[in-house]
Design a protein around this motif. Sequence first.
Motif, PDB file in Angstrom:
ATOM      1  N   SER A  11       0.827  -1.194   0.000  1.00 26.78           N
ATOM      2  CA  SER A  11       0.000   0.000   0.000  1.00 26.78           C
ATOM      3  C   SER A  11       0.872   1.258   0.000  1.00 26.78           C
ATOM      4  N   VAL A  12       0.237   2.366  -0.304  1.00 29.21           N
ATOM      5  CA  VAL A  12       0.912   3.656  -0.284  1.00 29.21           C
ATOM      6  C   VAL A  12       1.395   3.945   1.143  1.00 29.21           C
ATOM      7  N   THR A  13       0.594   3.578   2.125  1.00 24.73           N
ATOM      8  CA  THR A  13       0.969   3.790   3.521  1.00 24.73           C
ATOM      9  C   THR A  13       2.246   3.027   3.855  1.00 24.73           C
ATOM     10  N   GLU A  14       2.336   1.765   3.425  1.00 28.62           N
ATOM     11  CA  GLU A  14       3.546   0.969   3.673  1.00 28.62           C
ATOM     12  C   GLU A  14       4.757   1.581   2.981  1.00 28.62           C
ATOM     13  N   LEU A  15       4.549   2.097   1.787  1.00 30.58           N
ATOM     14  CA  LEU A  15       5.633   2.746   1.057  1.00 30.58           C
ATOM     15  C   LEU A  15       6.145   3.953   1.831  1.00 30.58           C
ATOM     16  N   PHE A  16       5.230   4.800   2.312  1.00 29.07           N
ATOM     17  CA  PHE A  16       5.647   5.980   3.066  1.00 29.07           C
ATOM     18  C   PHE A  16       6.318   5.594   4.385  1.00 29.07           C
ATOM     19  N   GLU A  17       5.869   4.514   5.015  1.00 28.58           N
ATOM     20  CA  GLU A  17       6.519   4.048   6.245  1.00 28.58           C
ATOM     21  C   GLU A  17       7.948   3.609   5.959  1.00 28.58           C
ATOM     22  N   ARG A  18       8.136   2.875   4.868  1.00 28.19           N
ATOM     23  CA  ARG A  18       9.490   2.437   4.509  1.00 28.19           C
ATOM     24  C   ARG A  18      10.375   3.634   4.166  1.00 28.19           C
ATOM     25  N   LEU A  19       9.837   4.577   3.420  1.00 27.94           N
ATOM     26  CA  LEU A  19      10.599   5.776   3.081  1.00 27.94           C
ATOM     27  C   LEU A  19      11.015   6.547   4.330  1.00 27.94           C
ATOM     28  N   GLU A  20      10.116   6.624   5.294  1.00 24.27           N
ATOM     29  CA  GLU A  20      10.424   7.321   6.542  1.00 24.27           C
ATOM     30  C   GLU A  20      11.546   6.602   7.296  1.00 24.27           C
ATOM     31  N   GLU A  21      11.501   5.277   7.342  1.00 21.75           N
ATOM     32  CA  GLU A  21      12.561   4.499   7.991  1.00 21.75           C
ATOM     33  C   GLU A  21      13.902   4.745   7.305  1.00 21.75           C
ATOM     34  N   GLU A  22      13.902   4.712   5.977  1.00 19.20           N
ATOM     35  CA  GLU A  22      15.135   4.933   5.223  1.00 19.20           C
ATOM     36  C   GLU A  22      15.638   6.360   5.398  1.00 19.20           C
ATOM     37  N   ARG A  23      14.742   7.311   5.456  1.00 21.90           N
ATOM     38  CA  ARG A  23      15.125   8.711   5.649  1.00 21.90           C
ATOM     39  C   ARG A  23      15.819   8.871   6.997  1.00 21.90           C
ATOM     40  N   LYS A  24      15.306   8.194   8.025  1.00 16.31           N
ATOM     41  CA  LYS A  24      15.922   8.278   9.349  1.00 16.31           C
ATOM     42  C   LYS A  24      17.318   7.667   9.344  1.00 16.31           C
ATOM     43  N   LYS A  25      17.496   6.560   8.617  1.00 15.35           N
ATOM     44  CA  LYS A  25      18.813   5.933   8.514  1.00 15.35           C
ATOM     45  C   LYS A  25      19.766   6.793   7.695  1.00 15.35           C
ATOM     46  N   GLY A  26      19.218   7.498   6.719  1.00 16.98           N
ATOM     47  CA  GLY A  26      20.043   8.330   5.857  1.00 16.98           C
ATOM     48  C   GLY A  26      20.521   7.626   4.600  1.00 16.98           C
ATOM     49  N   TYR A  27      20.181   6.370   4.453  1.00 19.70           N
ATOM     50  CA  TYR A  27      20.568   5.602   3.272  1.00 19.70           C
ATOM     51  C   TYR A  27      19.558   4.494   3.033  1.00 19.70           C
ATOM     52  N   VAL A  28      19.620   3.912   1.849  1.00 21.99           N
ATOM     53  CA  VAL A  28      18.789   2.751   1.527  1.00 21.99           C
ATOM     54  C   VAL A  28      19.708   1.582   1.200  1.00 21.99           C
ATOM     55  N   SER A  29      19.231   0.387   1.511  1.00 24.42           N
ATOM     56  CA  SER A  29      19.993  -0.812   1.173  1.00 24.42           C
ATOM     57  C   SER A  29      19.011  -1.896   0.721  1.00 24.42           C
ATOM     58  N   TYR A  30      19.439  -2.625  -0.271  1.00 28.84           N
ATOM     59  CA  TYR A  30      18.617  -3.709  -0.808  1.00 28.84           C
ATOM     60  C   TYR A  30      19.495  -4.911  -1.069  1.00 28.84           C
ATOM     61  N   ARG A  31      18.931  -6.085  -0.880  1.00 32.97           N
ATOM     62  CA  ARG A  31      19.593  -7.339  -1.223  1.00 32.97           C
ATOM     63  C   ARG A  31      18.640  -8.126  -2.114  1.00 32.97           C
ATOM     64  N   SER A  32      19.099  -8.406  -3.310  1.00 37.00           N
ATOM     65  CA  SER A  32      18.321  -9.180  -4.285  1.00 37.00           C
ATOM     66  C   SER A  32      16.946  -8.580  -4.554  1.00 37.00           C
ATOM     67  N   ALA A  33      16.825  -7.275  -4.444  1.00 39.50           N
ATOM     68  CA  ALA A  33      15.528  -6.632  -4.669  1.00 39.50           C
ATOM     69  C   ALA A  33      15.163  -6.595  -6.145  1.00 39.50           C
ATOM     70  N   PHE A  34      16.144  -6.340  -6.986  1.00 37.81           N
ATOM     71  CA  PHE A  34      15.872  -6.218  -8.411  1.00 37.81           C
ATOM     72  C   PHE A  34      16.567  -7.303  -9.215  1.00 37.81           C
ATOM     73  N   VAL A  35      17.771  -7.681  -8.775  1.00 36.95           N
ATOM     74  CA  VAL A  35      18.539  -8.732  -9.435  1.00 36.95           C
ATOM     75  C   VAL A  35      19.013  -9.697  -8.359  1.00 36.95           C
ATOM     76  N   SER A  36      18.721 -10.956  -8.520  1.00 33.25           N
ATOM     77  CA  SER A  36      19.097 -11.966  -7.544  1.00 33.25           C
ATOM     78  C   SER A  36      20.614 -11.977  -7.330  1.00 33.25           C
ATOM     79  N   GLY A  37      21.016 -11.939  -6.054  1.00 33.47           N
ATOM     80  CA  GLY A  37      22.428 -12.004  -5.710  1.00 33.47           C
ATOM     81  C   GLY A  37      23.160 -10.680  -5.689  1.00 33.47           C
ATOM     82  N   ILE A  38      22.463  -9.595  -5.978  1.00 35.44           N
ATOM     83  CA  ILE A  38      23.091  -8.270  -6.004  1.00 35.44           C
ATOM     84  C   ILE A  38      22.604  -7.458  -4.803  1.00 35.44           C
ATOM     85  N   ALA A  39      23.553  -6.835  -4.108  1.00 35.18           N
ATOM     86  CA  ALA A  39      23.233  -5.956  -2.981  1.00 35.18           C
ATOM     87  C   ALA A  39      23.591  -4.524  -3.362  1.00 35.18           C
TER      88      ALA A  39
END
Length: 105
Positions: free
Chosen positions: A2-30
Amino acid sequence: KSVTELFERLEEERKKGYVSYRSAFVSGIASVAAPVRDASGQIVAAINVSDYESLPTMQDEKRLADAVLQAAMTISRNLGYRPGDNSEQLLVASARASSRKSNRS
């Protein structure tokens, strides 16, 4: 998600100051990324490091994130950004207000 979940995730990432993903778009890539800001605090670019998640450098997310954040801050300072002003909070408030308006339509 949902849009709400998206904004919650964005807020969490904003607080951290960075984003990180593992295998989000390509398997095995971080990936770890951080924003680059101009003198007004506006995000104008990003620094990103991506590689195979099995590599030792990609295993220590905090250490890699610190290096990416440091690089992004160095570039931002060279562009005139000075942390501590309230321009980021104003941008966040503006984005939230815009999303509320579009959700009502």
